[in-house]
Motif scaffolding. Structure first.
Motif: not given
Lengths: 410, 410, 410
Positions: B265-270, B262-263, B240, C382, B201, C290-291, B237-238, B277, B279-280
Motif C-alpha cells: 500500500a505504501d508503494l501504491g502497488v498491488q 502495508d508495504y 526498508v 492519496r 510500521k 517512496k521513502a 519504503a522508509i 513488487e 522482491f527487493y
C-alpha cells in the motif's frame, strides 16, 4: 617445547610432484638420509645434496631425514624441508629458491580479469603447469582449500612457487586467510611479487585498512616496486550490507568478488541454479563495484563437468554486469573467457567510438559526439580496452582501422 | 467531563466467550445487576458476586449494570467491567486476576520462530485455546486488528489474558500500536511477562530507542526479571531503507518481520502471488537481518483456505532465507512449521558438523575441519540447533549419535 | 578573438519551422539581408523588419545576413539571430520575445507525472504543437538530444520557447546539462517560468545543492514567484548507490527518474526487454523515492513503433511502484497515461476511503476506521488524488458521491 620429530608435505598413491619429509633431530650421528623415490637413479644425488645444504643452512648437524618422494621439484623439496625444520626449531631463517626474472612483472588496475584459476596452496602438482592454461589470473590459495594443520606448510610452498613457477603473464594472486592469520600470511608472501591479494569473507572496510597498512609496511621496508592490488571477496550478509563501503575503501582495490557457497550458508539457504536466493546480493555487489569504479567478479561454478551449465551461467553473469568468474578447474577457463569476451555489437560500437575520437583529435576538436552523445575520455578508454581484448582474442585484426579505411575507399 | 454510561465488550450472534457490559452510574439505589446469559443457572451467582466485588474495589456504590454474557470467563468479565469503569471514572486502579505460575517462563534469543499466531486483542473467544495449536509464538494484537475506539478495552483484555491464559510454552508476544499509543501500551503490558514486543510500521531506529527506554524503565521500577525481546515489523519504503539500521539498533531485537499488505500500500502497488513488487524489499530485509545476526520473518499469507498456495509460499520464503512467517489462522501453523523445518540434507550436514566437533573435542584439538572447511563455534551452534529442532519435530531420534556409532560398528 | 562569420539554426529538406542564419560582420555597407523562404511573399517583409530591429538592438550597423527559412516563427528567427550575434560579438543583451500570459502557471508537488514528453532543445518544429498531446509534462531538453556545438543555440531557443509557446497546462520542464554547463543553463532558463528542472546523470546530493543554490539566487534576484521543482535522473551505478540520499536531499525534489540507456552502459550490459539487468536498480530507486515521499519515474521506452510492448512495459512499471515514464514520441502519451491511470479496484477503494472520511467528519469524529484500519490524512489525500484523476480521465463522474448516495436510497 617443540617436538623432536616433524612431518611435512604429502605422500600417497594420488600425490605427484610432492614429497613427504620426516625430520627427526638427533643428539649425535650426523645427517642420515633415507630417500624413497621412483626417480632416485636420476635425481637421488642432487636431492641428498640439497638436503645436506639446507640442514647446514639451518645449522642442523645431527638428524634423521626420511624422504618419500613423488617427483618433487627442488623448490618443493626445500619448502617441505623448511616446514619440517620450523616445526621443531625456532629458526626465523628463510631458505629462498631463486626468483625467476620472467616473474618480475606488474599488472594494471584495468586489466581483464575474466578467469582466475584457484590452486590449493598445499598442492604443488596442480601448480606447476598452471600458467599454460591462459587464465587471466592464477590464485595460490592459503584459505579454504588448505586444511588448518597444513597452513604453515602451504605458506612456505606458495612463497617458493611465487619465486620458481613461471605463470606466463597471468596475474599473480594469493588468497590469504581470514583475520590475523591473513595478516601474517602477507609477511611471507608480499616480498615475492604478488600482483593481487584476495581477501576472503570480507565484512567491512576495517580489515581492508589493516591489510593495506601491513602491505605498505612490507613494501616500504623492503623497498618493493610492484604495486599490490586487492580483491575483497564478499561471502556474508554483512559483507553485502557493507559492499559499497568496502569497494571504495582503498585505492588499491581493483575488483570485488562474491563467494556464493559461503554466502548462501550464511543466509541458511540452498544454492540453486536459478539463483533467486542470491540475486539481490549479486546485483547489489555489481552496483557497489561499478559505483566504486572497480570490477565486479562472480562466484565460482562448482560442477566442473557441466560445461553447458557453466556457459549459461557465464552469460547470465555477464548480462548482470559481472566482468569475470573464478575457476576451480582449467577446463572452465576457455568457456569463461569466451563468455565474458565482448560480443559483435560491443566491438562494433567500440570501433565507432574510437574512430570518432581519432577523427576528432585529427581535426583538433576538443569535444566529440557520436550521434547526439558526447564522448568523453573514460568512454574512449573503455572502448579501446574492448578493442584491445578483441584483438588479443583474435576477434578482430590488429589493423582493423586500416581495414575499415580500405573498405571505405572501395 | 466523563459520561455517566459506558458500554464495553462485545455481544451478538457470532460472539462467544465474551460479554457486553453496560455500566450506568447512579446517585442512589445501590448496585442493580441485570444479567442475560445462557449459563446463568450455572454461573449467574458467581458473576454477580464478581461484579459486586469489583465495583466495591473501584469504590462504586450506586450503579446499574447490564451484562449480556456469551460465556465469558471471569478474567474477561473483569476486563470488560474495568474498561467500563475507566470510561466513566478517573480511577488508575487495576483489578488484576491471578497470574498463572505456568506462564512465568522466559524464551531465548535463538529459539525458533517459524510460526506466530496473530490474535485480535479484543476477541477473547480466539485467545482461550490458542496455546493448543503449537505455534512457536502467540501474538496478542493491539494494533490493526483492533478498531480505534476499542483500543482501551483491548489493552485491559490483553493484560488479563497474559495473566490468565496458559499459552503452553509458546513465546508470549504483544503487538503494540504505533507512536505514543504504543509506548503507553507498554506500561500496561510489560508487567505481565511479555516475552517479545512486536513493533509495527517501524521506520527508523529512533522509535526502537524509545520503546527500549520505556521497557527498561518499567522493568527497573517493577524489578522484573524476564527479558523482553523486540521484533520490529517493516511495512513501508522508509522502513526498508532503514532496515539494517533498525535491525542492529538494539541488543534486544531478535527478529525483524516484513508486513507486505502495508508495504505494498505504501508503494501504491498491488500485492501479487509472484511478489515481484516486493522482491527487493524482502531480499533486502533478509540480508539486513542476517547481517545484524537476527531472524528475518516473512509476512502473513492472507488466504486462510488455500493450504497449497501457503505451502508454496513458505518454501519460497525459506529458500530466500526467511526463518518464519506470521499466521492468521491456526490451520496455517502446521504447514508453516513443516515448511520451515530443516530438510534431510540440512540435517545430514548438521550431523556431520556436530560429529566432527565432538570427535575433535574428544581428541583435544583446538581447531576442527570438515573437508577443507574450518568449523568454528557459531557453525557448530547452528548445527546443534538444527539437530535439536529435528529431534523436537520427530525427524530424528534423540539418540542419533549412538545410532550412527552402532551402524559404524556393524 | 571571435570570428567574423557565424552560422546558427538548421536548414535542409527535413527541417521545418526553423531557419538557418549566416551572419557576417562588415566594416561598412549597412545591413544587407538575403532571404530564401517559401513564405517570402507572405512574411518576407516582417522577417526583414525583425532582423533590422534586432541588429539595431544589438548595435550592429554593417552586416550581411543570409536567411534560409523553412517557416520559422518570429521567436525562432530571433533565437537564431541572437545566437549568431553572440558567436561574433561580446554582447550580454537578451532579445526577449513577449511572455504569453497563459504560460504563467505553477504546478504542485503532488500533481500526476505519468507522461512527460522529451523535445530536443534545438528543434523548434517539434515544440510548437507539443502542448496539444496532453502530456503531463513537456521537457525542453538541453542535454543529450542537443549536439555539443549546438548547446548555446539551443539554450536561447528554449528560452524563447518558454516565453512564446502555449504548453496548454503541461508541466513546463527543462532538462539541463551536466556539471557547470547545467548551472549556467539555469541562469538563462529559470527567469522564464520553468516549473521543473530535470537533472541528468545525478550522482550525489552535492550537485543538487549547487543547482538549488543557483535557482535560489536567481529567483531572489529577479523576485520570481513560481516554485521550481527538481527531478534528478539516476543513470549510473553511483547514482543508484546514492539514490536515497539524492531523493531526500532537497525539499524541492518532487520526483526521481531512472535513465536505463545510460545506466546499462555504465554497467557495461545490454538493455533487455525482461530487464533483469536493471531490476535491482529500478526497485531500489522506487523504494528510495517512496521513502523520501517523492514520485519514482521510469525510463523512456525506445521503440516508438511498438505500442503493445510499451503497454506491457508500462504495466510492469506501475506494478513495481513507478508513477510515470518519459515519452520520446507523442503517440506514446495515451498508452502511458492509460497504463498508469488507477484501475477499477483502486478507484473503488479510494471511494470507500473518501466516503468514510467524509462521513466521519460530518459526525465530528477525530479518528476514522475502514474495517479495522485507521485512516489518516495522508491516506485520504492519496485517495482524493486518485478520485480526482479518475474524474479528469473520465473514468468516474464528477458527482460520484451523489450518484452513490442516490443508489443507496433506492
Amino acid at each position: 617445547m617443540k617436538p623432536a620429530v616433524a612431518i611435512s608435505g604429502n605422500a600417497g598413491p594420488k600425490v605427484r610432484s610432492d614429497c613427504e619429509i620426516t625430520l627427526e633431530l638427533k643428539g649425535s650421528g650426523g645427517i642420515v638420509i633415507d630417500l624413497t623415490s621412483k626417480v632416485k637413479t636420476l635425481y637421488g644425488e642432487s636431492i641428498v645434496n640439497q638436503v645436506n645444504d639446507m640442514l647446514g643452512f639451518f645449522g642442523i648437524k645431527n638428524a634423521h631425514v626420511r624422504i618419500n618422494d613423488s617427483g618433487a621439484l627442488p623448490f618443493v623439496i626445500s619448502a617441505r624441508l623448511e616446514s619440517a625444520v620450523k616445526k621443531i626449531t625456532d629458526t626465523d631463517l628463510e631458505y629462498l629458491p631463486a626468483f625467476l626474472p620472467e616473474n618480475n612483472y606488474s599488472t594494471t588496475r584495468d586489466r581483464f580479469r575474466f578467469s582466475r584459476l584457484y590452486l590449493p596452496g598445499n598442492n604443488p602438482g596442480l601448480m606447476i603447469n598452471a600458467g599454460l592454461h591462459s587464465a587471466d589470473g592464477i590464485i595460490l590459495d592459503l584459505e579454504d582449500s588448505v586444511a588448518p594443520d597444513k597452513k604453515d606448510e602451504a605458506t612456505i610452498l606458495v612463497r617458493n612457487a611465487l619465486r620458481q613457477i613461471d605463470f606466463c603473464g597471468a596475474e599473480r594472486m594469493v588468497r590469504i586467510n581470514q583475520g590475523e592469520r591473513g595478516i601474517s600470511d602477507l609477511k611471507q608472501i608480499i616480498p615475492h611479487n604478488v600482483n593481487l591479494i584476495l581477501i576472503p569473507k570480507c565484512e567491512s572496510p576495517d580489515y581492508i585498512f589493516v591489510v593495506e597498512k601491513e602491505i605498505e609496511a612490507i613494501t616500504k621496508k623492503l623497498k618493493l616496486k610492484n604495486q599490490v592490488f586487492l580483491m575483497p571477496i564478499i561471502e556474508s550478509a554483512i559483507g553485502v550490507e557493507n559492499a559499497y563501503a568496502i569497494a571504495k575503501s582503498s585505492e588499491n582495490i581493483v575488483a570485488m568478488a562474491i563467494g556464493l557457497e559461503d554466502y548462501t550458508a550464511d543466509l541458511g539457504v540452498q544454492r540453486t541454479a536459478e539463483g533467486k536466493e542470491s540475486f539481490y546480493a549479486r546485483t547489489r555487489l555489481v552496483v557497489a563495484a561499478k559505483a566504486a569504479g572497480i570490477q565486479p567478479i562472480d562466484s565460482v561454478f562448482s560442477d566442473v563437468s557441466d560445461m553447458e551449465a557453466l556457459r549459461a551461467t557465464v552469460l547470465v553473469s555477464k548480462s548482470l554486469g559481472f566482468e569475470g568468474m573464478g575457476c576451480i578447474h582449467p577446463r572452465q577457463i576457455p568457456v569463461i573467457r569466451e563468455g565474458f569476451a565482448p560480443d559483435e555489437a560491443e566491438i562494433e560500437k567500440s570501433k565507432q567510438i574510437v574512430l570518432a575520437w581519432d577523427s576528432a583529435m585529427k581535426n583538433g576538436l576538443g569535444v566529440v559526439a557520436l550521434g547526439s552523445k558526447m564522448i568523453d575520455p573514460p568512454v574512449v578508454a573503455r572502448a579501446q580496452k574492448t578493442i584491445d581484448l578483441a584483438i588479443r582474442l583474435g576477434l578482430i585484426g590488429r589493423n582493423w582501422i586500416q581495414d575499415i579505411s580500405g573498405e571505405n575507399k572501395l
